[in-house]
Design an enzyme around this catalytic site. Structure first.
Site, PDB file in Angstrom:
ATOM      1  N   GLU A 440      -0.539 -59.590  45.964  1.00  0.00           N
ATOM      2  CA  GLU A 440      -0.892 -59.969  47.346  1.00  0.00           C
ATOM      3  C   GLU A 440       0.141 -59.460  48.348  1.00  0.00           C
ATOM      4  O   GLU A 440       0.489 -60.153  49.313  1.00  0.00           O
ATOM      5  CB  GLU A 440      -1.028 -61.486  47.474  1.00  0.00           C
ATOM      6  CG  GLU A 440      -2.417 -62.001  47.328  1.00  0.00           C
ATOM      7  CD  GLU A 440      -3.433 -61.028  47.840  1.00  0.00           C
ATOM      8  OE1 GLU A 440      -3.299 -60.548  48.978  1.00  0.00           O
ATOM      9  OE2 GLU A 440      -4.357 -60.712  47.094  1.00  0.00           O
TER      10      GLU A 440
HETATM   11  C1  LIG Z   1      -1.497 -59.460  37.386  1.00  0.00           C
HETATM   12  C2  LIG Z   1      -1.859 -58.646  38.582  1.00  0.00           C
HETATM   13  C3  LIG Z   1      -2.984 -58.976  39.312  1.00  0.00           C
HETATM   14  C4  LIG Z   1      -3.350 -58.200  40.419  1.00  0.00           C
HETATM   15  N1  LIG Z   1      -4.522 -58.475  41.078  1.00  0.00           N
HETATM   16  C5  LIG Z   1      -4.974 -57.599  42.006  1.00  0.00           C
HETATM   17  C6  LIG Z   1      -6.291 -57.726  42.555  1.00  0.00           C
HETATM   18  O1  LIG Z   1      -7.027 -58.667  42.249  1.00  0.00           O
HETATM   19  N2  LIG Z   1      -6.712 -56.777  43.427  1.00  0.00           N
HETATM   20  C7  LIG Z   1      -5.939 -55.728  43.797  1.00  0.00           C
HETATM   21  O2  LIG Z   1      -6.389 -54.899  44.570  1.00  0.00           O
HETATM   22  N3  LIG Z   1      -4.681 -55.592  43.300  1.00  0.00           N
HETATM   23  C8  LIG Z   1      -4.191 -56.487  42.424  1.00  0.00           C
HETATM   24  N4  LIG Z   1      -2.936 -56.338  41.890  1.00  0.00           N
HETATM   25  C9  LIG Z   1      -2.086 -55.266  42.387  1.00  0.00           C
HETATM   26  C10 LIG Z   1      -0.922 -55.787  43.217  1.00  0.00           C
HETATM   27  O3  LIG Z   1      -1.365 -56.292  44.430  1.00  0.00           O
HETATM   28  C11 LIG Z   1       0.078 -54.625  43.334  1.00  0.00           C
HETATM   29  O4  LIG Z   1       0.706 -54.510  42.075  1.00  0.00           O
HETATM   30  C12 LIG Z   1       1.084 -54.848  44.429  1.00  0.00           C
HETATM   31  O5  LIG Z   1       0.467 -54.790  45.678  1.00  0.00           O
HETATM   32  C13 LIG Z   1       2.205 -53.805  44.397  1.00  0.00           C
HETATM   33  O6  LIG Z   1       1.713 -52.502  44.255  1.00  0.00           O
HETATM   34  P1  LIG Z   1       2.284 -51.588  43.080  1.00  0.00           P
HETATM   35  O7  LIG Z   1       2.230 -52.343  41.820  1.00  0.00           O
HETATM   36  O8  LIG Z   1       1.590 -50.293  43.130  1.00  0.00           O
HETATM   37  O9  LIG Z   1       3.807 -51.384  43.442  1.00  0.00           O
HETATM   38  P2  LIG Z   1       4.397 -50.271  44.407  1.00  0.00           P
HETATM   39  O10 LIG Z   1       3.607 -50.211  45.657  1.00  0.00           O
HETATM   40  O11 LIG Z   1       4.587 -49.021  43.643  1.00  0.00           O
HETATM   41  O12 LIG Z   1       5.826 -50.895  44.755  1.00  0.00           O
HETATM   42  C14 LIG Z   1       6.952 -50.821  43.873  1.00  0.00           C
HETATM   43  C15 LIG Z   1       8.163 -51.404  44.605  1.00  0.00           C
HETATM   44  O13 LIG Z   1       8.433 -50.647  45.801  1.00  0.00           O
HETATM   45  C16 LIG Z   1       8.406 -51.482  46.946  1.00  0.00           C
HETATM   46  N5  LIG Z   1       7.767 -50.771  48.041  1.00  0.00           N
HETATM   47  C17 LIG Z   1       6.674 -49.991  47.988  1.00  0.00           C
HETATM   48  N6  LIG Z   1       6.369 -49.527  49.205  1.00  0.00           N
HETATM   49  C18 LIG Z   1       7.279 -50.019  50.048  1.00  0.00           C
HETATM   50  C19 LIG Z   1       7.505 -49.917  51.464  1.00  0.00           C
HETATM   51  N7  LIG Z   1       6.708 -49.206  52.253  1.00  0.00           N
HETATM   52  N8  LIG Z   1       8.558 -50.577  51.993  1.00  0.00           N
HETATM   53  C20 LIG Z   1       9.370 -51.307  51.205  1.00  0.00           C
HETATM   54  N9  LIG Z   1       9.201 -51.454  49.884  1.00  0.00           N
HETATM   55  C21 LIG Z   1       8.184 -50.818  49.315  1.00  0.00           C
HETATM   56  C22 LIG Z   1       7.593 -52.705  46.535  1.00  0.00           C
HETATM   57  O14 LIG Z   1       7.953 -53.840  47.288  1.00  0.00           O
HETATM   58  C23 LIG Z   1       7.957 -52.849  45.057  1.00  0.00           C
HETATM   59  O15 LIG Z   1       9.141 -53.565  44.920  1.00  0.00           O
HETATM   60  C24 LIG Z   1      -2.538 -57.114  40.815  1.00  0.00           C
HETATM   61  C25 LIG Z   1      -1.386 -56.807  40.091  1.00  0.00           C
HETATM   62  C26 LIG Z   1      -1.054 -57.536  38.984  1.00  0.00           C
HETATM   63  C27 LIG Z   1       0.154 -57.130  38.185  1.00  0.00           C
END
Ligand SMILES: Cc1cc2nc3c(=O)[nH]c(=O)nc-3n(C[C@H](O)[C@H](O)[C@H](O)COP(=O)(O)OP(=O)(O)OC[C@H]3O[C@@H](n4cnc5c(N)ncnc54)[C@H](O)[C@@H]3O)c2cc1C
Length: 598
Positions: A440
């Site tokens: 989220e």
């Molecule tokens: C169990 C689980 C359930 C989920 N459920 C859903 C769902 O129902 N629907 C859905 O759509 N998604 C879902 N997700 C996805 C979840 O919302 C994302 O994992 C989350 O938004 C982070 O994206 P990412 O994993 O690609 O991390 P990334 O975007 O790759 O981020 C990696 C790190 O970099 C940091 N970062 C990235 N960009 C920036 C920036 N611009 N500024 C500062 N810091 C940054 C982040 O804070 C993080 O610490 C789920 C994930 C999990 C693990």
């Protein structure tokens, strides 16, 4: 192994004595929402969470999910609990009567939501996402889509998901590639793969309604070219029931460290029929209806897990015999004293208690504003409530989930070695909690939202507005001798917080990196200040109650916990302020190569 008991006494304290929901409803002309009704909901809700849901929590973690031929089977007891949740009317509670709901206030029912998250957080996600999806369809979809989907979703016959994330597009949704091609009949053909989709596939409902972000052929790049679509697993037939398959397939589910009973799915959409929700290319703005609701829901997950961890800890600390009290044996008839006699264990327990009970006030305070935003007859008051909700949402999500990590970790610590092994069950709470600062919008993103959009985006007005509310409470309770030192302390920090906000605002005009460098510490400061406010009010009310009945242990404990919060937790604001002031230069000094280990 602990068992869950809904903290009804404390919930009533917050609902009635601190925030007086009943009086607010009366002011909005909703006299039927009286104390008797609210207490009835809390009592019955507690029974559901304790008796029906809590027994499934450990089962869900142990058993996990089965994935076979694209189908997900939920753990034993999940379907029965879900059916009961629907049959007993819990699922329709807050939905609009136009679609078959009961129209009960969503802010107050956060108290029930907390109980559900304590009972079984993984289970709660299925209906929680449906609720968020329902609100989004209601707010943005054309009437025919509303008529088709809302009655089924409100009843819980069909569930909902949010499909944002793709393998290359997580935080940065501007990168997403899922396509939406217009079809001759006005619908769209959706093609693409989403990952990490919670409840993307399962056996609890007859149909699953996906809210999918995708790009139209002529969409501009980035976030300005994203549209939102309703894409059901099964197409509605002529009777409005789940009919033909719609080319939506679950490719696999993830194996995870926590919430093992919540399926995290790879979802393939292959020329699936979708209906546009809201305007073309404005999908992200529509999706924010869902995300804001879900963000508060995730904060509530943190709160529910913290409560459960605290209950397990206090039970264990009273039971486990190790060592003697430093001042001499407290239980000389036993081979050792219970570990609750040790100051360091008390430090941990009181810290948990301060976070859990303070967090509950913060959640329900936000809930009261949610109800005001919907029900208040005064348009100005509704606007103020909406401003406050906007400010509080990243704090509830970001701070209370970080708090959940600390509280569940303390639970493991209080259990000693027994906390690290599976038998006691507290390690599950820590594993389950770990996702809450991530999904989220990561807590880093919440922090940027708070400092960048909510504080600087309003020219600092939101921070001043909340400060004014805190000052009102200080004036209300500050003359009580027990509360005066707390009010003085909070007032001093409030001034410092305002000064810091101004300094960071000035730094931000020099470089946007300054916002990113300070944001997480700023969110922590805001969280500690909010809980300081909550504890000030709790101490004020408890002091007044103690004047009537000096022996009431509940209120005595409130005062002790408030003092613990102000003496040992609120001062964390100082170190976060120092870190926030440290600026971006040091963080940005190394090149990416220089970070590498030599
Ligand atoms: C169990 C689980 C359930 C989920 N459920 C859903 C769902 O129902 N629907 C859905 O759509 N998604 C879902 N997700 C996805 C979840 O919302 C994302 O994992 C989350 O938004 C982070 O994206 P990412 O994993 O690609 O991390 P990334 O975007 O790759 O981020 C990696 C790190 O970099 C940091 N970062 C990235 N960009 C920036 C920036 N611009 N500024 C500062 N810091 C940054 C982040 O804070 C993080 O610490 C789920 C994930 C999990 C693990």
């Amino acid at each position: 192994m602990y068992s869950y008991r809904a903290p009804l006494r404390d919930i009533r304290f917050v609902v009635h004595e601190l925030l007086d929901f009943e009086q607010n409803y009366r002011a909005y002309g909703r006299d039927e929402l009286n104390r008797e009704l609210l207490d009835g909901i809390l009592d019955e809700g507690a029974r559901f969470a304790e008796d029906v849901l809590a027994p499934t929590n450990r089962v869900g973690d142990e058993y996990g999910l089965k994935f076979e031929d694209g189908q997900v089977s939920t753990p034993p007891g999940f379907k029965e609990a879900y059916d009961r949740y629907c049959e007993d009317g819990w699922i329709t509670m807050t939905a609009d009567p136009e679609w078959g709901g009961q129209g009960l206030p969503g802010g107050f029912t956060l108290a029930f939501g907390e109980m559900l998250c304590s009972g079984n957080m993984a289970w709660k996600m299925y209906s929680g996402l449906t609720e968020s999806a329902t609100l989004t369809i209601e707010a943005h979809a054309p009437d025919d889509v509303k008529r088709t989907y809302l009655p089924k979703m409100v009843k819980g016959e069909w569930s909902g998901t949010m499909c944002l994330t793709e393998a290359h597009s997580g935080t940065d949704l501007g990168l997403l590639r899922t396509k939406a091609e217009p079809r001759a009949d006005g619908t769209f053909a959706i093609t693409g793969t989403k990952i990490f989709i919670s409840a993307g596939e399962h056996d609890l409902t007859k149909n699953i309604v996906h809210l999918v972000l995708a790009r139209l052929p002529d969409a501009p790049p980035g976030t300005r070219g994203i549209s939102l679509f309703v894409v059901p697993k099964f197409l509605p037939d002529a009777n409005g029931d789940a009919g033909a398959a719609n080319g939506v397939r679950c490719g696999s589910i993830e194996h995870k460290m926590g919430i093992r009973a919540s399926p995290t799915c790879v979802m393939h959409f292959n020329d699936s029929v979708g209906w546009l929700i809201g305007k073309a290319n404005e999908g992200l703005a529509c999706m924010f209806t869902m995300m804001n609701h879900a963000r508060l829901g995730v904060g509530l997950q943190g709160q529910g897990l913290s409560e459960l961890a605290w209950q397990a800890s206090i039970a264990y600390a009273n039971d486990r015999l190790q060592g003697r009290a430093m001042t001499g044996p407290k239980e000389p008839g036993k081979p050792a004293d219970p570990i609750i006699v040790h100051p360091d264990v008390r430090r941990m327990l009181l810290t948990q208690k301060a976070f859990v009970e303070g967090g509950r006030v913060l959640c329900l305070l936000t809930g009261r504003e949610i109800d005001s935003a919907h029900m208040n007859t005064d348009a100005d008051a509704r606007r103020r409530s909406n401003d406050l909700i906007a400010f509080l949402t990243p704090i509830v999500k970001g701070f209370l989930t970080d708090v959940a990590m600390e509280v569940t970790s303390l639970a493991v610590q209080i259990h000693g070695g027994a906390g690290f092994i599976r038998e006691t069950g507290v390690e599950q709470l820590m594993r389950d909690a770990r996702i809450t600062p991530i999904y989220e919008g990561t807590n880093g993103v919440q922090a940027l939202d708070l400092l960048g959009r909510k504080v600087f985006g309003t020219g600092g007005k939101s921070q001043q507005m909340i400060s004014a509310r805190i000052v009102e409470s200080m004036q209300k309770f500050g003359s009580l001798p027990e509360v005066a030192p707390l009010a003085a302390e909070l007032g001093k920090r409030l001034e410092q917080w305002g000064k810091l906000t101004g300094e960071l605002g000035a730094a931000a005009t020099r470089s946007p990196d300054e916002v990113g460098a300070a944001a997480t510490d700023y969110l922590q400061i805001a969280g500690y200040m909010m809980l300081g406010w909550c504890w000030l009010v709790a101490a004020g009310v408890a002091t007044k109650k103690l004047a009537e009945n000096p022996d009431d242990d509940f209120y005595k404990a409130k005062l002790v916990t408030a003092r613990h919060y102000f003496a040992r937790i609120l001062p964390r604001v100082d170190s976060h302020s120092a870190a926030a002031r440290a600026g971006a230069a040091g963080l940005m000094a190394l090149t990416a190569d220089q970070f590498a280990i030599a």
